[in-house]
Scaffold this active site. Structure first.
Site, PDB file in Angstrom:
ATOM      1  N   SER A  81       0.908  -1.092   0.031  1.00 39.73           N
ATOM      2  CA  SER A  81      -0.044   0.020  -0.032  1.00 39.73           C
ATOM      3  C   SER A  81       0.913   1.329  -0.157  1.00 39.73           C
ATOM      4  CB  SER A  81      -1.085   0.102   1.178  1.00 39.73           C
ATOM      5  OG  SER A  81      -2.029   1.084   1.203  1.00 39.73           O
ATOM      6  N   ASP A 299      -6.186   2.203  -3.182  1.00 41.80           N
ATOM      7  CA  ASP A 299      -7.514   1.813  -2.392  1.00 41.80           C
ATOM      8  C   ASP A 299      -7.780   3.107  -1.632  1.00 41.80           C
ATOM      9  OD1 ASP A 299      -5.563   1.476  -0.423  1.00 41.80           O
ATOM     10  OD2 ASP A 299      -6.288  -0.534   0.016  1.00 41.80           O
ATOM     11  N   ASN A 392      -8.087   8.730   6.719  1.00 43.38           N
ATOM     12  CA  ASN A 392      -7.001   8.693   5.612  1.00 43.38           C
ATOM     13  C   ASN A 392      -7.547   8.470   4.193  1.00 43.38           C
ATOM     14  OD1 ASN A 392      -7.440   5.867   5.421  1.00 43.38           O
ATOM     15  ND2 ASN A 392      -6.232   5.240   7.189  1.00 43.38           N
ATOM     16  N   PRO A 516      -2.405   1.042  20.120  1.00 41.07           N
ATOM     17  CA  PRO A 516      -1.254   0.677  19.426  1.00 41.07           C
ATOM     18  C   PRO A 516      -1.473   0.432  17.832  1.00 41.07           C
ATOM     19  CG  PRO A 516      -2.127  -1.165  20.515  1.00 41.07           C
ATOM     20  CD  PRO A 516      -3.086   0.113  21.029  1.00 41.07           C
TER      21      PRO A 516
HETATM   22  P1  NG1 Z   1      -2.758   1.427  12.199  1.00 49.67           P
HETATM   23  O1  NG1 Z   1      -1.176   1.293  11.717  1.00 49.67           O
HETATM   24  O2  NG1 Z   1      -3.267   0.077  12.875  1.00 49.67           O
HETATM   25  O3  NG1 Z   1      -3.015   2.799  12.807  1.00 49.67           O
HETATM   26  C1  NG1 Z   1      -3.159   2.234   9.768  1.00 49.67           C
HETATM   27  C2  NG1 Z   1      -4.195   3.257   9.479  1.00 49.67           C
HETATM   28  C3  NG1 Z   1      -5.369   2.354   9.554  1.00 49.67           C
HETATM   29  C4  NG1 Z   1      -5.565   1.268   8.456  1.00 49.67           C
HETATM   30  C5  NG1 Z   1      -4.459   0.665   8.428  1.00 49.67           C
HETATM   31  C6  NG1 Z   1      -4.157  -0.324   7.174  1.00 49.67           C
HETATM   32  C7  NG1 Z   1      -4.399   5.445  10.754  1.00 49.67           C
HETATM   33  C8  NG1 Z   1      -4.096   6.300  11.691  1.00 49.67           C
HETATM   34  N1  NG1 Z   1      -4.231   4.130  10.736  1.00 49.67           N
HETATM   35  O4  NG1 Z   1      -3.442   1.185  10.737  1.00 49.67           O
HETATM   36  O5  NG1 Z   1      -6.475   3.558   9.243  1.00 49.67           O
HETATM   37  O6  NG1 Z   1      -5.639   2.198   7.105  1.00 49.67           O
HETATM   38  O7  NG1 Z   1      -3.080   1.590   8.384  1.00 49.67           O
HETATM   39  O8  NG1 Z   1      -3.667   0.397   6.139  1.00 49.67           O
HETATM   40  O9  NG1 Z   1      -4.453   6.023   9.461  1.00 49.67           O
HETATM   41 ZN    ZN Z   2      -3.780   1.220   0.165  1.00 50.36          ZN
END
Ligand code: NG1
Ligand code: ZN
Length: 562
Positions: A81, A299, A392, A516
């Site tokens: 990604s 995505d 996001n 976390p």
């Molecule tokens: P984590 O690393 O669990 O915060 C991040 C994004 C999620 C989601 C995932 C998967 C933020 C704060 N967190 O997760 O929204 O998109 O990556 O790609 O944007």
């Molecule tokens: Zn992506």
């Protein structure tokens, strides 16, 4: 995990079709490094050179999942990604195009951490026996990858994994993540009443382009959207898509260099723009421009523009959700339909002002769920029409079977109603029902702006974001941080939440939470407050608190932490 004697006996009958010799030979080609793996919110994701054994074993999991579901097609996407080019990852897609069922994530994690070939075989036994998998069922798997150079070798590892259980498979080559989700659903519904479309990439383009043309027919065209493709798979694929959109869509593509892989997501893409609240490199904005950024696997999408006083303005996932909800509510009303309700799903990262706008101005129910698209998607299915977006830019709109039935059985009793019904039908086709899709979301936003003849500035006037800040804290062990209430409250380490609450109380419109990360070895701190300086102070105070708490902070204490 090792087998109990009982499992060993009961499953041995079913194990006839695991060729142990072939498992050992193939597994020897993909030795496990000394690393612990976790199938997290985005599947497995890490430095690409650590992933060979994980992807091999993911092939085995995909085949087992397909066999468990009677031979339904399972998708495998190799991508990391928005992460840097040196990373890679893998995710499994369930038959209707949704993320892998939660309970299987633990199986993927366990199999990826088996130390020896014998333990790999043992864990296959455990799954076959405890999940009652009939190994005589066929296994069907499709896969694709993004533009990362490591993808090709990882595909070979996956193919070896698929061979272990004799899965039938199709390599779709380079794809956006949502295209793989689309293909998986189409292949599983072909020739059924739920048929989702022609199971080819061309079928995907045709379906979306046809629906978009209906939606903008007869409306004056907007100026071209400037599209930052993060030097990722979105660039070549959107160019392909333009052959189907033709004159109906005007775009100026930037950051489309996929030859130089080090440029992938570098100072560009949706994550860079959202996190840094600034334009990507390679994109010169003037106040007239309407800009959008995809992430590396297309995505996610965010929009942005520049105000007359040259201030950068972000239109993130929350703004897209608000725009989409507003538009759909109006269309349902205009169609004369009174039994379709719209709901919105967000995470704790949604800006507080967006939640207020949805609840108080649009009067829609809003649910808050844990981070990770699978949680949002699942909750959105509870509404007739469920709009879900992460701040996001990852999100979509799902139409329930009942809502679709109503939309397709309503004709409308005036030309205006009939036109609204036509738009609703086309909207359900242009929006990817399987997962957040940057191409489809781009068309959704462009539809609304075209139908309303709105500039991004008019769209932005729905509400003003509260200033917010996201801070990463590097800790020794992030697993000690345990949350409840859609990740908005910490229950462990004991006492930390009380300390956070005491600080938040001192800030006007203050809100902050700590959780976390599921994709990085950090703890994230989110803060918002009435003004920018107050927000920054709140974020850095909480950051400092987390860093110092129980001496869990690791490395040097960031200078800005208070
Ligand atoms: P984590 O690393 O669990 O915060 C991040 C994004 C999620 C989601 C995932 C998967 C933020 C704060 N967190 O997760 O929204 O998109 O990556 O790609 O944007
Ligand atoms: Zn992506």
């Amino acid at each position: 995990m090792l087998l109990s004697e009982q499992n060993r006996t009961s499953s041995s009958v079913n194990m006839a079709s695991v060729n142990v010799l072939s498992l050992n030979t193939l597994s020897d080609l993909h030795p496990k490094p000394d690393t612990t793996f976790t199938y997290g919110t985005a599947g497995f994701r890490m430095k690409a050179d650590l992933l060979d054994s994980v992807i091999f074993r993911t092939g085995i999991i995909a085949a087992l999942r397909s066999k468990k579901l009677g031979g339904k097609v399972i998708g495998v996407m190799i991508t990391a990604s928005h992460n840097p080019a040196a990373d890679n990852g893998v995710k499994l897609v369930d038959p209707m195009g949704e993320m892998l069922e939660g309970s299987w994530e633990a199986h993927a994690t366990a199999l990826s951490n088996a130390q020896t070939n014998e333990q790999v075989l043992d864990y296959i036994h455990v799954m076959v026996s405890s999940l009652k998998i009939d190994l005589t069922n066929p296994a069907n798997v499709v896969y694709g990858r993004d533009t990362r150079p490591s993808g090709e070798a990882l595909v070979s590892a996956l193919e070896d994994g698929l061979k272990v259980l004799g899965a039938q498979s199709t390599d779709y080559g380079i794809l956006t993540t949502p295209q793989l989700h689309y293909l998986t659903r189409c292949l599983n519904t072909v020739n059924t009443p739920e048929s989702y479309g022609e199971p080819t990439v061309e079928g995907y383009y045709k379906k979306l382009a046809a629906a978009y043309k209906v939606l903008v027919e007869g409306k004056p065209k907007l100026s071209p959207v400037i599209l930052d493709c993060a030097n990722g798979v979105g660039a070549p694929k959107f160019k392909e898509f333009m052959n189907f959109l033709g004159d109906s869509f005007a775009v100026k593509i930037v950051n489309d260099d996929i030859e130089n892989s080090s440029k992938l997501n570098l100072n560009s893409g949706a994550d860079f723009v959202k996190t840094g609240q600034r334009a990507p490199v390679g994109l010169k904005m003037t106040p007239q421009d309407r800009c959008a950024s995809f992430d590396g696997d297309a995505d996610r999408i965010v929009y942005y523009y520049m105000d007359e006083d040259n201030t950068f303005k972000l239109l993130d996932g929350d703004k897209i959700a608000g725009l989409a909800a507003m538009f759909i509510i109006d269309l349902v009303k205009a169609a004369g339909i009174d039994n379709i309700s719209v709901g919105v799903v967000q995470t704790a990262y949604a800006n507080g002002a967006s939640t207020q706008y949805l609840r108080n101005t649009l009067n829609v129910p809003v649910s808050c769920v844990s981070t990770g698209v699978k949680h949002l998607h699942h909750e959105a299915l509870k509404y007739d029409v469920g709009v879900y977006f992460e701040a996001n830019g990852h999100g979509t709109v799902v139409f329930s079977p009942t809502a679709l039935k109503t939309i397709y059985s309503t004709e409308g009793s005036s030309p205006a109603q009939a036109s609204a019904v036509r738009s609703l039908r086309a909207l359900s086709e242009v929006i990817n029902q399987t997962v957040g899709d940057a191409f489809s979301d781009l068309l959704l936003v462009e539809t609304i702006l075209t139908q309303r003849q709105w500039t991004p500035k008019i769209w932005d006037q729905a509400y003003s974001d509260l200033p917010n800040r996201l801070v990463k804290v590097v800790v020794k062990e992030r697993s000690i941080f345990k949350t409840v209430d859609a990740e908005r409250k910490l229950v462990e380490p004991a006492g930390l939440q009380d300390a956070i609450d005491a600080i938040v109380l001192k800030f006007r419109d203050g809100r902050s939470f700590v959780r976390p990360s599921g994709t990085e070895d950090v703890v994230r701190v989110y803060a918002e407050a009435a003004t920018r300086p107050e927000t920054d102070e709140l974020a850095f105070r909480i950051g400092g608190l987390v860093f110092d708490f129980n001496s869990n902070g690791s490395g040097t204490r960031p200078r800005e932490f208070i």
